[in-house]
Design an enzyme around this catalytic site. Structure first.
Site, mmCIF file in Angstrom:
data_model
loop_
_atom_site.group_PDB
_atom_site.id
_atom_site.type_symbol
_atom_site.label_atom_id
_atom_site.label_comp_id
_atom_site.label_asym_id
_atom_site.label_seq_id
_atom_site.Cartn_x
_atom_site.Cartn_y
_atom_site.Cartn_z
ATOM 1 N N GLU A 175 -9.073 34.040 -8.337
ATOM 2 C CA GLU A 175 -9.744 33.000 -7.547
ATOM 3 C C GLU A 175 -11.244 32.990 -7.787
ATOM 4 O O GLU A 175 -11.874 31.922 -7.788
ATOM 5 C CB GLU A 175 -9.439 33.201 -6.058
ATOM 6 N N GLY A 198 0.817 -1.204 0.000
ATOM 7 C CA GLY A 198 0.000 0.000 0.000
ATOM 8 C C GLY A 198 0.845 1.246 0.000
ATOM 9 O O GLY A 198 2.061 1.189 0.240
#
Length: 628
Positions: free
Chosen positions: A433, A210
């Site tokens: 933004e 993992g």
């Protein structure tokens, strides 16, 4: 106070050694009269002083004479007599009469034997001290397992009942399938007859694979806490030494210890340190790592394989392991310890929040949704950072604000409060933004905006934080909208200011990466078809860029570049169209950002869903042309 808990300041060994050497050197100098040695005179001078009646006493020590004179008072001179001849005989031969001999005290104390013994003792002292130092160091090396005769001994630590970790399976969350796999191994060791009755055999090895931070080592600690059998823990790098054959010897010693305590468990952390593919390096077949791997293969499934020893290994690089290590009979079972899903993240957060004063307003379900892609280690760090922020703000409980600050710090970086921003740059950042946020709000296949801010943090002048969702599969429409979302800031800059800046550099990289993956990996290009482009080579010693095999022609490379540009241009046009059609919404959002600097999800959606203000017919509408 307990003796073990009390302060102890033992005198270090080097201080004792220096003190003994100083004492020996001082005794030698004292006995040799180096500190206050009397004046050395010839024997004829002593005879003259005796004849003049100026001698009060003579002390004899071997062949050395200490002559005490009357004038000057308390004056001592030293001389040497002939060896093997009495002093009276020597003085008589030199013309000293019996009356003159009787005029002073004569102490013929011959201490030659005693002086010889002292000299021998002082000479042997440094030698004995050096022998003691070497023997002490040798014992310490043996005790630490680093002695020259113990290179081949294993450094594995046997975790017994007293040292066994307190972590159990209940302390591990987010990897339920992996827990079930390793629980079965522990159950086999505890109740082997249950499996023997149905003809099942014990698995030889369990490989936990993992990404970093997903809890592989934590799961091994839980196995050690749950298992009622000896548990040997070692790192893969501890097998490797500079001498060929040492690693193989340590493997044999480790398995011999495990067999003596069978049934038992051997846990090898980071097994990729010794389990890499053989024959891929420059060392040939006699490389130390390959010899170590060969011994592991033999021990796990050799001729004498009737042992109750289970090997559990952990790695985050299963692709570099040797195929012989992964075949059935060695590592029979591969356990995938992957990133947790939303339920797993919530369970992990609750585990790490145990014992901490968490405020009632905190919703771990919301935090789990916000932290898509976080590993167990990242979530533990998130809770710890939130606790640090609570202490910094002098809070007695950890609230939602502290978790949000901790997430921003981990995901983006620390807030840059010291940076001075001009009004023009602040306005430009607000439009950039706001462009991202508006495109994300208007397009159907984007993630909802969780937060928008123009406060500098990390290397970003501002950012829009989307609320990611766990997805197993991704559609073409999602990729297209994600590219448009990434290019929304650049589009807003061009529409409202007529120029572009470097603020969109990371946005362009993200958009290009998505577009290239659509073309080369996922077959989402109509012009290039369903095939993939670029194959990873098997050479594990090359980097990612060098390890990619270019399995397509120059013409295909040109078409790939053109298709990537077409995808980027198409979605950039979509972003500009969204901003142009919703210009009033964006301006309203920019004004709010300049005023408050940060908006959360509720404030942002409320602002976007607000009705448009009515404009009078005779009222002119200000239009900002490029370059204004």
């Amino acid at each position: 106070m307990d003796e073990q808990s009390g302060p102890r300041n033992p005198i270090p060994a080097w201080a004792w050694i220096i003190a003994i050497l100083v004492i020996i050197l001082g005794l030698q100098l004292y006995l040799s009269r180096r500190f206050s040695a009397p004046e050395q005179v010839p024997l004829s001078t002593v005879v003259t002083e005796i004849q003049n009646g100026n001698v009060s006493k003579i002390e004899v020590s071997g062949d050395k004479l200490d002559v005490f004179l009357k004038e000057p008072a308390e004056t001592v001179v030293s001389s040497t007599k002939e060896s093997g001849v009495a002093l009276t005989t020597t003085l008589t031969n030199l013309g000293v009469t019996e009356e003159q001999l009787a005029s002073f005290d004569f102490n013929p104390t011959d201490q030659s034997t005693w002086n010889t013994l002292i000299s021998i003792a002082l000479s042997l002292g440094p030698v004995l001290l050096l022998l003691w130092i070497f023997s002490r160091g040798f014992r310490q090396m043996q005790g630490g397992g680093n002695n020259i005769f113990g290179f081949g001994r294993s450094k594995a630590r046997n975790i017994n009942d007293g040292d066994r970790p307190t972590v159990v399976f209940d302390d591990v969350a987010g990897v339920e399938e992996a827990k079930e796999e390793v629980k079965e191994v522990v159950l086999f060791l505890r109740e082997p007859e249950k499996f023997v009755q149905v003809g099942a055999r014990i698995p030889k090895g369990v490989l936990m694979v993992g990404p970093p931070g997903t809890g592989k080592t934590l799961l091994a600690r839980a196995i050690a806490g749950e298992a009622g059998v000896p548990f040997f823990h070692i790192s893969g790098s501890e097998f490797v030494e500079m001498f060929v054959g040492v690693g193989a010897s340590r493997v044999r010693d480790l398995f011999n210890k495990a067999k003596e305590h069978a049934p038992s468990i051997v846990f090898v952390d980071e097994i990729d340190a010794v389990g890499r593919q053989r024959g891929a390096g420059l060392g040939g077949g006699h490389d130390e790592r390959e010899q170590t791997l060969n011994q592991i293969l033999v021990e796990m499934d050799g001729f004498s394989n009737e042992t109750n020893v289970i090997v559990i290994a952990a790695t985050n690089r299963a692709d570099v392991l040797d195929p012989a290590l992964l075949r059935p009979g060695r590592f029979d079972r591969k356990v995938i310890v992957d990133l947790p899903d939303i339920k797993g993240r919530e369970a992990i957060l609750r585990i790490h929040a145990r014992g901490k004063p968490i405020s009632g307003e905190v919703s771990f379900a919301d935090i789990a949704r916000l932290t898509a892609g976080f590993s167990g280690a990242d979530l533990e760090n998130l809770v710890n950072e939130a606790a640090i922020f609570a202490a910094r703000f002098n809070q007695t409980t950890i609230g939602e604000h502290e978790f949000q600050e901790a997430f921003d710090r981990i995901a983006i970086g620390p807030e840059r409060k010291s940076r001075v921003i001009s009004e023009d740059e602040k306005e430009l950042t607000a439009y950039h933004e706001a462009g991202h946020a508006l495109v994300s709000f208007q397009l159907p296949n984007t993630d909802p905006v969780q937060k928008i801010t123009i406060v500098p943090r990390g290397r970003a002048g501002g950012y829009v934080l989307p609320l990611r969702e766990d997805r197993m599969t991704v559609t073409t429409d999602y990729f297209e909208d994600q590219i448009a979302f990434a290019l929304g800031g650049r589009a807003a800059e061009e529409i409202f200011f007529g120029r572009v800046t470097t603020g969109a550099a990371s946005d362009l990289q993200q958009a290009t990466r998505i577009a290239r993956a659509m073309v080369m990996q996922y077959g989402m290009s109509a012009s290039l078809g369903l095939r993939t482009y670029g194959e990873q080579q098997g050479n594990i010693f090359l980097g990612r860029e060098f390890g990619q095999n270019r399995d397509y022609s120059e013409e295909a490379a040109r078409l790939i570049d053109e298709e990537v540009r077409v995808i980027l241009d198409r979605n950039y046009g979509r972003a500009k169209e969204v901003i142009t059609q919703n210009r009033a919404q964006l301006v309203r959002l920019v004004d709010k950002l300049i005023e408050v600097e940060t908006l959360d999800r509720e404030q942002f959606e409320e602002l976007m869903n607000a009705p448009e203000p009515e404009v009078a017919v005779d009222q002119p509408v200000e239009v900002l042309l490029p370059g204004d």
